[in-house]
Design a protein around this motif. Structure first.
Motif, PDB file in Angstrom:
ATOM      1  N   LEU A 222       0.841  -1.192   0.000  1.00 36.54           N
ATOM      2  CA  LEU A 222       0.000   0.000   0.000  1.00 36.54           C
ATOM      3  C   LEU A 222       0.882   1.249   0.000  1.00 36.54           C
ATOM      4  N   CYS A 223       1.939   1.235   0.789  1.00 36.64           N
ATOM      5  CA  CYS A 223       2.862   2.365   0.809  1.00 36.64           C
ATOM      6  C   CYS A 223       3.548   2.528  -0.544  1.00 36.64           C
ATOM      7  N   VAL A 224       3.822   1.402  -1.216  1.00 35.55           N
ATOM      8  CA  VAL A 224       4.404   1.458  -2.559  1.00 35.55           C
ATOM      9  C   VAL A 224       3.450   2.173  -3.512  1.00 35.55           C
ATOM     10  N   ILE A 225       2.171   1.823  -3.467  1.00 30.15           N
ATOM     11  CA  ILE A 225       1.188   2.468  -4.344  1.00 30.15           C
ATOM     12  C   ILE A 225       1.072   3.951  -4.015  1.00 30.15           C
ATOM     13  N   MET A 226       1.333   4.304  -2.756  1.00 29.85           N
ATOM     14  CA  MET A 226       1.292   5.705  -2.359  1.00 29.85           C
ATOM     15  C   MET A 226       2.432   6.518  -2.963  1.00 29.85           C
ATOM     16  N   LEU A 227       3.356   5.862  -3.685  1.00 27.39           N
ATOM     17  CA  LEU A 227       4.379   6.602  -4.419  1.00 27.39           C
ATOM     18  C   LEU A 227       3.775   7.385  -5.574  1.00 27.39           C
ATOM     19  N   GLU A 228       2.460   7.339  -5.687  1.00 24.79           N
ATOM     20  CA  GLU A 228       1.738   8.284  -6.535  1.00 24.79           C
ATOM     21  C   GLU A 228       2.180   9.711  -6.177  1.00 24.79           C
ATOM     22  N   GLU A 229       2.537   9.893  -4.910  1.00 22.59           N
ATOM     23  CA  GLU A 229       3.031  11.197  -4.447  1.00 22.59           C
ATOM     24  C   GLU A 229       4.294  11.585  -5.209  1.00 22.59           C
ATOM     25  N   LEU A 230       5.180  10.618  -5.426  1.00 18.69           N
ATOM     26  CA  LEU A 230       6.396  10.876  -6.201  1.00 18.69           C
ATOM     27  C   LEU A 230       6.054  11.238  -7.640  1.00 18.69           C
ATOM     28  N   ALA A 231       5.132  10.502  -8.227  1.00 17.18           N
ATOM     29  CA  ALA A 231       4.721  10.777  -9.606  1.00 17.18           C
ATOM     30  C   ALA A 231       4.175  12.199  -9.743  1.00 17.18           C
ATOM     31  N   ASN A 232       3.380  12.614  -8.785  1.00 15.21           N
ATOM     32  CA  ASN A 232       2.798  13.952  -8.823  1.00 15.21           C
ATOM     33  C   ASN A 232       3.867  15.045  -8.708  1.00 15.21           C
ATOM     34  N   ARG A 233       4.881  14.801  -7.894  1.00 19.71           N
ATOM     35  CA  ARG A 233       5.955  15.779  -7.721  1.00 19.71           C
ATOM     36  C   ARG A 233       6.869  15.822  -8.950  1.00 19.71           C
ATOM     37  N   ILE A 234       7.116  14.658  -9.538  1.00 16.13           N
ATOM     38  CA  ILE A 234       7.906  14.611 -10.769  1.00 16.13           C
ATOM     39  C   ILE A 234       7.194  15.373 -11.880  1.00 16.13           C
ATOM     40  N   ALA A 235       5.878  15.223 -11.952  1.00 13.92           N
ATOM     41  CA  ALA A 235       5.093  15.858 -13.010  1.00 13.92           C
ATOM     42  C   ALA A 235       5.212  17.376 -12.984  1.00 13.92           C
ATOM     43  N   LYS A 236       5.466  17.937 -11.802  1.00  9.67           N
ATOM     44  CA  LYS A 236       5.554  19.393 -11.663  1.00  9.67           C
ATOM     45  C   LYS A 236       6.987  19.902 -11.771  1.00  9.67           C
ATOM     46  N   ASP A 237       7.942  18.989 -11.907  1.00  8.18           N
ATOM     47  CA  ASP A 237       9.346  19.376 -11.920  1.00  8.18           C
ATOM     48  C   ASP A 237       9.740  19.943 -13.286  1.00  8.18           C
ATOM     49  N   PRO A 238      10.435  21.062 -13.328  1.00  3.74           N
ATOM     50  CA  PRO A 238      10.768  21.680 -14.618  1.00  3.74           C
ATOM     51  C   PRO A 238      11.678  20.843 -15.512  1.00  3.74           C
ATOM     52  N   LYS A 239      12.476  19.951 -14.936  1.00  2.42           N
ATOM     53  CA  LYS A 239      13.393  19.137 -15.737  1.00  2.42           C
ATOM     54  C   LYS A 239      13.003  17.664 -15.810  1.00  2.42           C
ATOM     55  N   LEU A 240      12.235  17.186 -14.856  1.00  2.00           N
ATOM     56  CA  LEU A 240      11.984  15.749 -14.737  1.00  2.00           C
ATOM     57  C   LEU A 240      10.583  15.324 -15.169  1.00  2.00           C
ATOM     58  N   SER A 241       9.772  16.246 -15.641  1.00  2.00           N
ATOM     59  CA  SER A 241       8.349  15.967 -15.851  1.00  2.00           C
ATOM     60  C   SER A 241       8.054  14.923 -16.922  1.00  2.00           C
ATOM     61  N   ASN A 242       9.028  14.577 -17.743  1.00  2.00           N
ATOM     62  CA  ASN A 242       8.795  13.556 -18.765  1.00  2.00           C
ATOM     63  C   ASN A 242       9.076  12.144 -18.262  1.00  2.00           C
ATOM     64  N   ILE A 243       9.569  12.025 -17.044  1.00  2.00           N
ATOM     65  CA  ILE A 243       9.832  10.701 -16.467  1.00  2.00           C
ATOM     66  C   ILE A 243       8.509  10.087 -16.000  1.00  2.00           C
ATOM     67  N   SER A 244       8.301   8.829 -16.329  1.00  2.00           N
ATOM     68  CA  SER A 244       7.060   8.133 -15.968  1.00  2.00           C
ATOM     69  C   SER A 244       7.282   7.227 -14.761  1.00  2.00           C
ATOM     70  N   LEU A 245       6.272   7.163 -13.892  1.00  2.00           N
ATOM     71  CA  LEU A 245       6.289   6.220 -12.780  1.00  2.00           C
ATOM     72  C   LEU A 245       5.154   5.216 -12.982  1.00  2.00           C
ATOM     73  N   ILE A 246       5.488   3.945 -12.895  1.00  2.00           N
ATOM     74  CA  ILE A 246       4.537   2.867 -13.166  1.00  2.00           C
ATOM     75  C   ILE A 246       4.533   1.907 -11.989  1.00  2.00           C
ATOM     76  N   ASP A 247       3.353   1.498 -11.538  1.00  2.00           N
ATOM     77  CA  ASP A 247       3.293   0.359 -10.630  1.00  2.00           C
ATOM     78  C   ASP A 247       2.557  -0.768 -11.336  1.00  2.00           C
ATOM     79  N   LEU A 248       3.089  -1.964 -11.207  1.00  2.00           N
ATOM     80  CA  LEU A 248       2.572  -3.116 -11.929  1.00  2.00           C
ATOM     81  C   LEU A 248       2.320  -4.274 -10.978  1.00  2.00           C
ATOM     82  N   ASP A 249       1.103  -4.771 -10.983  1.00  2.00           N
ATOM     83  CA  ASP A 249       0.737  -5.956 -10.210  1.00  2.00           C
ATOM     84  C   ASP A 249       1.057  -7.178 -11.070  1.00  2.00           C
ATOM     85  N   PRO A 250       2.024  -8.008 -10.657  1.00  2.00           N
ATOM     86  CA  PRO A 250       2.418  -9.150 -11.471  1.00  2.00           C
ATOM     87  C   PRO A 250       1.572 -10.400 -11.241  1.00  2.00           C
ATOM     88  N   GLY A 251       0.603 -10.312 -10.318  1.00  2.00           N
ATOM     89  CA  GLY A 251      -0.204 -11.477  -9.990  1.00  2.00           C
ATOM     90  C   GLY A 251       0.533 -12.422  -9.058  1.00  2.00           C
TER      91      GLY A 251
END
Length: 345
Positions: A207-236
Motif C-alpha cells: 500500500l505504501c508502494v502504491i502511495m508513491l503516486e506522491e512521487l509521480a505527482n511531484r515529478i510531473a511538476k518538476d521543470p526538468k523531470l516531468s517527462n519521467i514516468s512512474l509505473i506500478d505493476l501488479d504481477p499477480g
C-alpha cells in the motif's frame, strides 16, 4: 554503437527478477543496445542471476552489484556509486529503473538494524531512496521508474477473498498509521501466530508502494523531470521464492510443486488472472518500460498487461500519501542535495 541507456533491476536473483533479466537478454534490441545493472543481496551466491548471465549475448554490457535493501546506508551507497558512474560517463543515463525486489515474512517478524519492519523497509523505503537519489541519473525524456505492486495492497480487492488475512475483524484497514507499519507494531505474530500476520504487513508495505503516486505527482511538476514516468505493476501470484519463509507446505509443496503447473494453465485461460508465470509477468514489466507510450502527470497503475487497476482508497487519500512521504524522507535521512527533485520536502 554506444549504449542507449542503463536498465537497473533490483532483486535480480529472484523468480521474477531473474525472469526479467532473461527477457532482457532474449530481446536483441535490449541486450545489444542497453547496459544492465543487476542488483542482488550478494552477487557471489546469486545462482539464478549467474545462470542467466552465463547465457548472455557477448555484446551485452552489464554488471552485477551487491545491494542490501535492508540497510538504509547500503542503499544510499549503491545509489551514490551509480550516480558517480553516470556522471563520469562509465554508465549511460538510466532508461529504466525496475524496482522489483520484494520481501515477505509469514509467522515471524524481522526488524532491520535501522529499526524498521523488514517488509516495509525493503518494499517501500528502499524503493523511495533509490528513486529519489537516482533521479539525477535518469533519462529526462524517456526514463521510466517501475515498482512492483500487488492486489494485497487493497483490502477491498475481491482477489483477497480466497484468503482469510483480511477477514479478521481486528484488522479493518491496512493503514493503522505509517509509524506503526514502519516499526512493526501492527499485525504482530503474538497477536496472530498464523501466516496471516505477515501477509497483512506485506499488503500494507505494498500500500505504501502504491502511495508513491506522491512521487509521480511531484515529478510531473518538476521543470526538468516531468517527462519521467512512474509505473506500478501488479504481477499477480507467481511461483517464486517470495514465500520461502512460509514453511515447508507453502514454500515447497505449493510454490514449487503445485503452483507452477496451475499458473501455466491460468495464464493460458486468463492472461491477467490471479495466477501467472514469472515469465509472463517479466514480459509485462519490459513492455511497460519499453513498449507502452510514456504516461506522464500521474502514476500508471497496471494489472499485468491490463490498464485501469483499481487502487485502494487509502492510496487515493492525499493526506495519508503526504504522511507516508514525509515519514519516508525522515527514515531515509533525505537532506538538501540528495535529490534533484525540486519539490521533495
Amino acid at each position: 554503437m554506444g549504449s542507449k541507456g542503463t536498465i537497473i533491476v533490483t532483486g535480480a536473483n529472484g523468480g521474477l527478477g531473474s525472469a526479467i533479466v532473461q527477457n532482457i537478454l532474449g530481446t536483441p534490441d535490449l541486450a545489444s543496445n542497453y547496459t544492465g545493472v543487476y542488483a542482488v543481496r550478494k552477487v557471489a551466491t546469486a545462482a539464478q542471476l549467474q545462470a542467466a548471465l552465463s547465457r548472455a549475448p557477448s555484446n551485452h554490457k552489464h554488471e552485477a552489484v551487491d545491494l542490501d535493501l535492508g540497510s538504509v546506508e547500503d542503499v544510499r551507497k549503491v545509489a551514490t556509486d551509480i550516480n558517480a558512474k553516470v556522471a563520469k560517463g562509465e554508465l549511460p543515463k538510466i532508461r529504466a529503473l525496475i524496482l522489483n525486489a520484494g520481501y515477505q515474512d509469514h509467522t515471524d517478524i524481522v526488524i532491520s538494524k535501522d529499526g524498521f519492519e523488514m517488509s516495509w523497509q525493503v518494499n517501500f523505503l528502499s524503493n523511495l531512496i533509490l528513486a529519489l537519489l537516482l533521479l539525477q541519473s535518469m533519462d529526462e525524456q524517456e526514463g521510466r521508474i517501475l515498482v512492483i505492486g500487488s492486489w494485497a495492497h487493497n483490502i477491498d480487492d475481491k482477489r483477497n477473498d480466497v484468503m482469510t488475512a483480511y477477514k479478521d475483524p481486528r484488522y479493518t484497514t491496512l493503514y493503522p498509521g505509517v509509524d506503526a507499519l514502519a516499526k512493526g507494531e501492527w499485525s504482530r505474530p503474538e497477536e496472530d501466530p498464523t501466516t496471516n500476520s505477515g501477509f497483512r504487513r506485506y499488503g500494507a508495505s505494498k500500500l505504501c508502494v502504491i502511495m508513491l503516486e506522491e512521487l509521480a505527482n511531484r515529478i510531473a511538476k518538476d521543470p526538468k523531470l516531468s517527462n519521467i514516468s512512474l509505473i506500478d505493476l501488479d504481477p499477480g501470484g507467481m511461483p517464486t521464492g517470495i514465500a520461502r519463509r512460509g514453511g515447508f507446505l507453502l514454500s515447497f509443496v505449493v510454490m514449487k510443486l503445485v503452483l507452477p503447473t496451475v499458473a501455466n494453465v491460468s495464464v493460458w485461460m486468463s492472461p491477467n488472472g490471479m495466477l501467472r508465470t514469472a515469465r509472463k509477468s517479466a514480459a509485462d514489466v519490459i513492455r511497460a518500460c519499453f513498449e507502452l507510450e510514456a504516461h506522464r502527470g500521474e502514476a500508471l497503475h497496471l494489472d499485468g498487461s491490463a490498464t485501469g487497476l483499481e487502487i485502494a482508497k487509502e492510496a487515493k487519500d492525499e493526506a495519508k500519501r503526504k504522511e507516508v512521504w514525509e515519514y519516508g524522507l525522515k527514515a531515509a535521512h533525505i537532506e538538501e542535495g540528495d535529490t534533484v527533485l525540486v519539490d521533495w520536502k
